[in-house]
Design a protein around this motif. Sequence first.
Motif, PDB file in Angstrom:
ATOM      1  N   MET A   1       0.840  -1.206   0.000  1.00  0.00           N
ATOM      2  CA  MET A   1       0.000   0.000   0.000  1.00  0.00           C
ATOM      3  C   MET A   1       0.873   1.252   0.000  1.00  0.00           C
ATOM      4  SD  MET A   1      -3.063   1.373   0.114  1.00  0.00           S
ATOM      5  CE  MET A   1      -4.145   0.041   0.648  1.00  0.00           C
ATOM      6  N   ARG A   2       0.677   2.109  -1.005  1.00  0.00           N
ATOM      7  CA  ARG A   2       1.392   3.388  -1.065  1.00  0.00           C
ATOM      8  C   ARG A   2       0.648   4.395  -0.195  1.00  0.00           C
ATOM      9  NH1 ARG A   2       1.381   5.483  -6.685  1.00  0.00           N
ATOM     10  NH2 ARG A   2      -0.635   4.439  -6.813  1.00  0.00           N
ATOM     11  N   ARG A   3       1.384   5.019   0.707  1.00  0.00           N
ATOM     12  CA  ARG A   3       0.766   5.934   1.663  1.00  0.00           C
ATOM     13  C   ARG A   3       1.066   7.388   1.307  1.00  0.00           C
ATOM     14  NH1 ARG A   3       2.830   4.979   7.284  1.00  0.00           N
ATOM     15  NH2 ARG A   3       1.004   6.211   7.908  1.00  0.00           N
ATOM     16  N   PHE A   4       0.015   8.191   1.323  1.00  0.00           N
ATOM     17  CA  PHE A   4       0.120   9.628   1.090  1.00  0.00           C
ATOM     18  C   PHE A   4      -0.634  10.328   2.209  1.00  0.00           C
ATOM     19  CE2 PHE A   4       0.200   7.392  -2.944  1.00  0.00           C
ATOM     20  CZ  PHE A   4       1.329   7.911  -3.560  1.00  0.00           C
ATOM     21  N   PHE A  24      -9.506   7.672  -5.327  1.00  0.00           N
ATOM     22  CA  PHE A  24      -9.007   6.296  -5.395  1.00  0.00           C
ATOM     23  C   PHE A  24     -10.144   5.324  -5.680  1.00  0.00           C
ATOM     24  CE2 PHE A  24      -5.501   7.605  -2.167  1.00  0.00           C
ATOM     25  CZ  PHE A  24      -4.821   8.271  -3.178  1.00  0.00           C
ATOM     26  N   LEU A  25     -11.289   5.543  -5.041  1.00  0.00           N
ATOM     27  CA  LEU A  25     -12.445   4.674  -5.241  1.00  0.00           C
ATOM     28  C   LEU A  25     -12.983   4.788  -6.658  1.00  0.00           C
ATOM     29  CD1 LEU A  25     -14.471   2.741  -3.872  1.00  0.00           C
ATOM     30  CD2 LEU A  25     -15.853   4.745  -3.283  1.00  0.00           C
ATOM     31  N   CYS A  26     -13.127   6.032  -7.130  1.00  0.00           N
ATOM     32  CA  CYS A  26     -13.695   6.287  -8.459  1.00  0.00           C
ATOM     33  C   CYS A  26     -12.814   5.741  -9.572  1.00  0.00           C
ATOM     34  CB  CYS A  26     -13.925   7.786  -8.638  1.00  0.00           C
ATOM     35  SG  CYS A  26     -14.650   8.269 -10.219  1.00  0.00           S
ATOM     36  N   GLU A  27     -11.490   5.871  -9.395  1.00  0.00           N
ATOM     37  CA  GLU A  27     -10.560   5.472 -10.451  1.00  0.00           C
ATOM     38  C   GLU A  27     -10.016   4.055 -10.268  1.00  0.00           C
ATOM     39  OE1 GLU A  27      -7.574   8.459 -11.064  1.00  0.00           O
ATOM     40  OE2 GLU A  27      -9.033  10.106 -10.987  1.00  0.00           O
ATOM     41  N   GLY A  28     -10.517   3.361  -9.278  1.00  0.00           N
ATOM     42  CA  GLY A  28     -10.098   1.982  -9.070  1.00  0.00           C
ATOM     43  C   GLY A  28      -8.656   1.833  -8.625  1.00  0.00           C
ATOM     44  N   ILE A  29      -8.164   2.827  -7.900  1.00  0.00           N
ATOM     45  CA  ILE A  29      -6.786   2.785  -7.389  1.00  0.00           C
ATOM     46  C   ILE A  29      -6.817   2.058  -6.042  1.00  0.00           C
ATOM     47  CG2 ILE A  29      -4.804   4.163  -6.651  1.00  0.00           C
ATOM     48  CD1 ILE A  29      -5.869   6.399  -8.526  1.00  0.00           C
ATOM     49  N   THR A  30      -6.339   0.824  -6.018  1.00  0.00           N
ATOM     50  CA  THR A  30      -6.474  -0.013  -4.827  1.00  0.00           C
ATOM     51  C   THR A  30      -5.182  -0.131  -4.016  1.00  0.00           C
ATOM     52  OG1 THR A  30      -5.986  -1.995  -6.142  1.00  0.00           O
ATOM     53  CG2 THR A  30      -8.310  -1.370  -5.889  1.00  0.00           C
ATOM     54  N   ASP A  31      -4.098   0.438  -4.539  1.00  0.00           N
ATOM     55  CA  ASP A  31      -2.806   0.285  -3.845  1.00  0.00           C
ATOM     56  C   ASP A  31      -2.350   1.571  -3.160  1.00  0.00           C
ATOM     57  OD1 ASP A  31      -2.271   1.759  -6.137  1.00  0.00           O
ATOM     58  OD2 ASP A  31      -0.307   0.836  -6.467  1.00  0.00           O
ATOM     59  N   ALA A  32      -3.291   2.504  -2.908  1.00  0.00           N
ATOM     60  CA  ALA A  32      -2.923   3.795  -2.317  1.00  0.00           C
ATOM     61  C   ALA A  32      -3.907   4.186  -1.226  1.00  0.00           C
ATOM     62  CB  ALA A  32      -2.858   4.881  -3.390  1.00  0.00           C
ATOM     63  N   GLY A  33      -3.398   4.894  -0.214  1.00  0.00           N
ATOM     64  CA  GLY A  33      -4.228   5.419   0.855  1.00  0.00           C
ATOM     65  C   GLY A  33      -3.781   6.820   1.217  1.00  0.00           C
ATOM     66  N   TYR A  34      -4.692   7.613   1.782  1.00  0.00           N
ATOM     67  CA  TYR A  34      -4.411   9.007   2.121  1.00  0.00           C
ATOM     68  C   TYR A  34      -4.870   9.266   3.543  1.00  0.00           C
ATOM     69  CZ  TYR A  34      -3.823  14.036   1.240  1.00  0.00           C
ATOM     70  OH  TYR A  34      -3.394  15.352   1.263  1.00  0.00           O
ATOM     71  N   LEU A  55       5.705   6.389   3.725  1.00  0.00           N
ATOM     72  CA  LEU A  55       5.096   7.516   3.012  1.00  0.00           C
ATOM     73  C   LEU A  55       5.779   7.776   1.673  1.00  0.00           C
ATOM     74  CD1 LEU A  55       4.507  10.048   5.915  1.00  0.00           C
ATOM     75  CD2 LEU A  55       2.734   9.017   4.499  1.00  0.00           C
ATOM     76  N   LYS A  56       4.961   8.028   0.648  1.00  0.00           N
ATOM     77  CA  LYS A  56       5.484   8.339  -0.689  1.00  0.00           C
ATOM     78  C   LYS A  56       5.308   9.806  -1.060  1.00  0.00           C
ATOM     79  CE  LYS A  56       6.580   4.062  -1.495  1.00  0.00           C
ATOM     80  NZ  LYS A  56       8.015   3.656  -1.552  1.00  0.00           N
TER      81      LYS A  56
END
Length: 244
Positions: A1-4, A24-34, A55-56
Amino acid sequence: MRRFGLIGYPLGHSFSGKYFTAKFLCEGITDAGYELFELPDIADFPAFLRQNPGLKGLNVTIPHKQTILPFLNEIDPVAAKIGAINTVKITNGKCTGFNTDYIGFRDSLQNFLQELTAVKALILGTGGASKAVQAALQELHIPFKIVSRNPENGQLSYAELGPEIMETHQLIINTTPLGTFPNTETCPEIPYQNLTAKHYLYDLVYNPEETLFMKNAMEKGAKTKNGYEMLVLQAEAAWQIWNS
C-alpha cells in the motif's frame, strides 16, 4: 500500500482526505491510501518521517508551507522562487518540495475571470498561499498589491483601502484563513461598501462553501468564487508529481 497524506495544524477543515479517498475509489486505485496528520510543530517533521517510513508523498498546509523548507533535501526551482511548499515527494527517504498551489490557483482564476482583461488585483495576506498567488498573477501578467496587517516593503495596510484603490483593483483575493470552519463569522476587514458588480472576489477558503467574505461581496453584486476548484487542481498536480 502506497501511503500519502496531509500535514498541518489544525486539519479539521480539510477536504483533502475525502477528495483523495473518493478519487481512489472512483478510479479503481487499490494500492494507495491518504491520511491526515496533525503536526503542530514543524520541528517534529524528521521524527514524523521516521515514524512513517512508508510515506510516498505529502501535501502541506497552514502553518507549515514556509517553515518546512529547511527540512527538505531538494526544492523544485519554481517552488524555491515562490518560497513556499505545498507538496512533498518522498523517494528513498529523501524529500523534494514542490508548489502546486500556484498551478491550481492560476488555472482556477482563468476559469473565473474568463474574458476579463486589464484587471488589477489586491492580495489579502502574506503567508505561503499568498506567495503562490503572487507567482500565478505574475505568470498571468496581472499587476497586484499586497495587503497586510503589518505592511512592509510597499505593501498596503487595510486602513489604506480607500474608494480609489478599491475602484481601480477589481480582483480581490483572500489568502488568509479568515472565515475557515469553524470560525465562519470572521472575514478580512476590507471596505465592502465600495464593492460593485465589476468586482471579482476569490476566496482560497473552501470550507464553508460560501464564506462571509463572499457573502459580503455578493450583497454588492460582485462575482465570487471559493477555493474548491483550486484544491482539486492542485491535488491533481500533486498526484502527477508523486507518480512521475
